[in-house]
Design an enzyme around this catalytic site. Structure first.
Site, mmCIF file in Angstrom:
data_model
loop_
_atom_site.group_PDB
_atom_site.id
_atom_site.type_symbol
_atom_site.label_atom_id
_atom_site.label_comp_id
_atom_site.label_asym_id
_atom_site.label_seq_id
_atom_site.Cartn_x
_atom_site.Cartn_y
_atom_site.Cartn_z
ATOM 1 C CG ASP A 1 -12.799 -8.499 1.480
ATOM 2 O OD1 ASP A 1 -12.589 -7.587 0.657
ATOM 3 O OD2 ASP A 1 -12.379 -8.446 2.653
ATOM 4 C CG ASN B 1 -0.665 -7.036 -1.368
ATOM 5 O OD1 ASN B 1 -1.172 -7.748 -2.239
ATOM 6 N ND2 ASN B 1 -1.242 -6.824 -0.196
ATOM 7 C CD GLU C 1 -4.810 -7.799 1.702
ATOM 8 O OE1 GLU C 1 -5.694 -7.060 2.178
ATOM 9 O OE2 GLU C 1 -3.601 -7.576 1.811
ATOM 10 C CD GLU D 1 -2.878 -1.183 2.381
ATOM 11 O OE1 GLU D 1 -2.686 -0.380 3.304
ATOM 12 O OE2 GLU D 1 -3.820 -1.990 2.351
ATOM 13 C CG HIS E 1 -9.934 -5.433 0.196
ATOM 14 N ND1 HIS E 1 -10.205 -6.551 0.952
ATOM 15 C CD2 HIS E 1 -8.648 -5.125 0.435
ATOM 16 C CE1 HIS E 1 -9.118 -6.894 1.618
ATOM 17 N NE2 HIS E 1 -8.162 -6.048 1.321
HETATM 18 C C1 XIL Z 1 -6.366 -6.042 8.252
HETATM 19 C C2 XIL Z 1 -6.735 -7.174 9.199
HETATM 20 O O1 XIL Z 1 -7.688 -8.006 8.567
HETATM 21 C C3 XIL Z 1 -7.277 -6.609 10.497
HETATM 22 O O2 XIL Z 1 -7.442 -7.652 11.450
HETATM 23 C C4 XIL Z 1 -6.337 -5.565 11.059
HETATM 24 O O3 XIL Z 1 -6.931 -4.958 12.185
HETATM 25 C C5 XIL Z 1 -6.019 -4.497 10.037
HETATM 26 O O4 XIL Z 1 -5.493 -5.129 8.869
HETATM 27 N N1 XIL Z 1 -5.095 -4.504 3.574
HETATM 28 C C6 XIL Z 1 -4.090 -5.330 4.031
HETATM 29 C C7 XIL Z 1 -4.334 -6.182 5.220
HETATM 30 O O5 XIL Z 1 -3.037 -5.430 3.399
HETATM 31 O O6 XIL Z 1 -3.169 -6.374 5.977
HETATM 32 C C8 XIL Z 1 -5.430 -5.635 6.087
HETATM 33 O O7 XIL Z 1 -5.714 -6.575 7.115
HETATM 34 C C9 XIL Z 1 -6.662 -5.324 5.265
HETATM 35 C C10 XIL Z 1 -6.362 -4.292 4.216
#
Ligand code: XIL
Length: 297
Positions: free
Chosen positions: A235, A167, A233, A127, A204
């Site tokens: 969802d 990422n 990731e 990020e 996401h």
């Molecule tokens: C999130 C986790 O799911 C949570 O439990 C934590 O509080 C915050 O981080 N992008 C990412 C992940 O790269 O590491 C994040 O995970 C979600 C967004």
């Protein structure tokens, strides 16, 4: 019937999930994880604040618990993450400039040495871009624009066997400024020989705001630079079956899209509150989106 992992493996891909250490005592979670998934990511346990709580004092107990559980069941593990603006060791907040740069390098070396030869990939940097396509401002960015390539060069030296990924989120829409910003960095890295093997698209998807209409173009464009791509990731708001179908199909259509990871397994595992964005419901039953993904693999 078949499973997500069996279907993904037919084309040489994997199907992964994220898990926290607390899930190691959750029999409902573990049953699905065992049956359906062949790649695991630690949801928090391999992040910088978890692995180096105090300067020079590394703690791999939580990460190792997840790692050992997964490999004992024949799964592989993605490392997440080494350098990020969030979830940093507390002592990084007291540092800047060359001292913070050195701390980042020391962190990468410390963590990657522990996991050397063991992981499928590392999200080396997470990020680092803003929505407008420029670099996100952060303490790491303030150490100099070259911090990302320094992180990747350090990582390659620390473990030459592991795939090194960049990422990020909101880089799914090909015409979006942030996607182009990341794309230009990867192109520049490949042109100058900065070591990088893969781009992780967090995927996401929220409320239809980033429909995967040109998602396949994004995946194939990154891949054409000579990197693998992965959905790291995934969802989707309310687990829209058509959006899950679309993102899976896009990955399947791009030979260098090597696998898909969902950020949790059941809705009760999700970080996204009551959005119910995952493939299994709170009673561990597969949802319509599960079937749409399975059919697309
Ligand atoms: C999130 C986790 O799911 C949570 O439990 C934590 O509080 C915050 O981080 N992008 C990412 C992940 O790269 O590491 C994040 O995970 C979600 C967004």
């Amino acid at each position: 019937g078949t499973t997500l992992k069996a279907a993904a493996e037919r084309s040489g891909r994997y199907f992964g999930a994220a898990m926290g250490r607390d899930r190691l005592s959750d029999t409902g979670f573990l049953a699905i994880a065992n049956r359906e998934f062949d790649m695991m990511t630690a949801v928090n346990e391999m992040k910088p604040d978890a692995t180096q709580p105090n300067r020079g004092q590394f703690d791999f107990r939580a990460g190792d618990a997840i790692y050992n559980w997964a490999v004992q069941r024949g799964m592989r593990v993605r490392g997440h993450t080494l350098a990020w603006h969030a979830q940093q060791p507390r002592f990084w907040a007291t540092l800047s400039g060359g001292a913070l740069r050195t701390a980042m390098i020391d962190h990468i070396n410390g963590v990657m040495t522990h996991y050397r030869g063991k992981l499928a990939a590392w999200d080396v940097v997470n990020e680092a871009f803003a929505e407008n396509g420029s670099r996100r401002s952060s303490n790491l960015q303030s150490t100099g624009n070259d911090w990302i390539e320094v992180a990747f060069r350090t990582a390659r030296n620390a473990d030459p066997s592991v795939k090194l990924c960049y990422n990020d989120y909101n880089i799914e829409n090909w015409t979006y400024a942030k996607t182009q910003g990341v794309y230009n960095m990867i192109r520049d890295f490949k042109a100058r020989g900065v070591p990088i093997d893969c781009v992780g698209l967090q995927t996401h998807f929220t409320g239809g705001s980033s429909l995967p209409g040109n998602f396949q173009t994004t995946l194939s464009s990154f891949a054409a630079l000579g990197v693998d791509v992965a959905l790291t990731e995934a969802d989707v708001t309310n687990a829209s079956a058509s959006q899950y179908q679309g993102l899976t199909q896009a990955c399947m259509n791009v030979p260098r899209c090597i696998g898909i990871t969902t950020w949790g397994i059941r809705d009760s595992d999700s970080w996204r509150g009551n959005e119910n964005p995952l493939l299994f419901d709170r009673n561990s039953n597969p949802k319509a989106a599960y079937t749409s993904v399975l059919n697309a693999l």
